[in-house]
Design a protein around this motif. Sequence first.
Motif, PDB file in Angstrom:
ATOM      1  N   TYR A  76      17.563 -41.662  61.129  1.00  0.00           N
ATOM      2  CA  TYR A  76      18.604 -40.858  60.496  1.00  0.00           C
ATOM      3  C   TYR A  76      18.474 -39.383  60.898  1.00  0.00           C
ATOM      4  CZ  TYR A  76      19.738 -44.860  57.566  1.00  0.00           C
ATOM      5  OH  TYR A  76      20.122 -46.097  57.140  1.00  0.00           O
ATOM      6  N   THR A 115      24.066 -40.443  59.316  1.00  0.00           N
ATOM      7  CA  THR A 115      24.029 -41.257  60.532  1.00  0.00           C
ATOM      8  C   THR A 115      24.514 -40.470  61.741  1.00  0.00           C
ATOM      9  OG1 THR A 115      26.262 -42.098  60.062  1.00  0.00           O
ATOM     10  CG2 THR A 115      24.397 -43.402  59.253  1.00  0.00           C
ATOM     11  N   ALA A 136      21.151 -46.290  61.009  1.00  0.00           N
ATOM     12  CA  ALA A 136      21.103 -45.132  61.902  1.00  0.00           C
ATOM     13  C   ALA A 136      21.175 -45.607  63.345  1.00  0.00           C
ATOM     14  CB  ALA A 136      19.820 -44.350  61.659  1.00  0.00           C
TER      15      ALA A 136
END
Length: 580
Positions: free
Chosen positions: A36, A61, A196
């Motif tokens: 992330y 993200t 992510a």
Amino acid sequence: MGILISQLSWKIGGQQGEGVESTDRIFSTALNRLGYYLYGYRHFSSRIKGGHTNNKIRISTKPIRAISDDLDILVAFDQESIDLNAKELRAGGVVVADAKFNPVIPEGIDARLFAVPITKMAEELGTSLMKNMVASGASWALLGLPLEVFNKAVEEEFGRKGPAVVEKNIEAVKRGAEFVLEQAGGPLDAFKLDEADGEQKLFMIGNEAIGLGCVAAGCRLMSAYPITPASEIMEYLIKKLPKFGGTVVQTEDEIAAVTMAIGANYAGVRTMTASAGPGLSLMMEAIGLAGMTETPLVIVNTQRGGPSTGLPTKQEQSDLNAMVYGTHGEIPKIVIAPASIEDCFYDMIEAFNLAEQYQVPVIVMTDLQLSLGKQSCDVLDLNKIQINRGKLVTEAPELAQHELFKRYEFTEDGVSQRVLPGVKNGIHHVTGVEHDETGRPSESATNRLRMMDKRLNKLNNLQVREAIRVDAPHAEPELLIIGMGSTGGTIDQARAWLGQDGVTTNHITVRQIHPFPTEQLFPYLQAAKKVVVLENNATAQLAGQIKMNVGFADKINSQLKYDGNPFLPSEVYQACKELV
């Protein structure tokens, strides 16, 4: 399964010394491992222990470079943390609090409370110090993220203390997670993050990137005196420089630090010092010495709230005029302002190169949010590193008897050859008084004029990497928003909202503060209908530089904030909306 979200804000609050910082560190490290993007802001007291502190992380993200206005999850170790921070919670937000203090959500706040026996669980495991791990486990579990990733971060944090300590902390995480999941009935759908991208990212504060940039630039000595918010540079280099044959010297004060840096640079060692506003004030006389003797010098100034002791742990950008005008007399100097974690790294390499190419003091200007805010950044490209030591010579020409090396020789570009002590035929005088080409003191009026012109003209052809950073998609925007330092991401977030309202905007980050990039800025100010200059000070110092050097005073509107906090995107958005 509900809709996955792309970003979320998490904050932990408590008294300084309760483990807030370590909790944030482990929590964010685990998130970074999942790929992330993170942007952190640390609010802390100037006391060593006690006083409210909180750390806020924005998780996304996609790349982010600003704190968020709202808050999704608040972890509270005391009622004060709830009272101070609950106003940021969005409707439906969550508070994870220690049941020990009978937590209460303030009236009018739409949030769900999970009272977890955080301290009790920690004490059952042997010590209340582990309450931060109980709290972390509880909030991590609500996000539905894998505990094994978090446990790995715990192992790295406590591994040096032995496997028994690691196991107990992992057990604390597990108990916190199990308790809150039983209360909530499982992870909360509204807080489930989308996956992510999984790409490798660095996660560091600006001061660490500055320290790493120093190492990469060939710096092998730092002389400094500890001061918030610059101390982390010193702490980083204490660990790293000895691995490369270098060292850090903690001096008795900032005057000793800067003069030691000047002496070491004169001897040929790339050396720097770092401080904040009060320390910079003490360095001013010595900066003039570096200018007069044409000795390379690199100083990092991490701005904080002033004057005097002021707000030593809070955000401000009020040293600009001091860096540009602070020294007595007139010398050439360069002031550059990184605007991202990546800039902190690359700009330090450039600062050392510029200092030696032009033989001048170079001040790298950061602010507390950039220096101490922990952020994700791209993996640094070491192939971009180039070392330029300017006109440094290792062999001097043969001289006639009693003749001295012309260290300050008049040249077309104003920069003379520099020789290190001990080089054959390189002997010359060095003095802070006005001097001739060999360094001998001189009060000749003719010599004075030539020497002043020589020094001051050195920067006529200054080339700095990306003097201004431009995002200008519109030929004639309704608004041109200008900032410096850590404000860039906040401006971009506000611009996105303005764009949704149909407002056209361009954005410029000024990175070369002195000499001011007049020619580069001029066409963008000329094209814009109105200009907003965003800065964390009370006297509009950046706007003043623009008006003085570029003009267009009738177009310029200042948006100022000097309460110790960084700008929020909503504040920038509202201010800009009022102008169109």
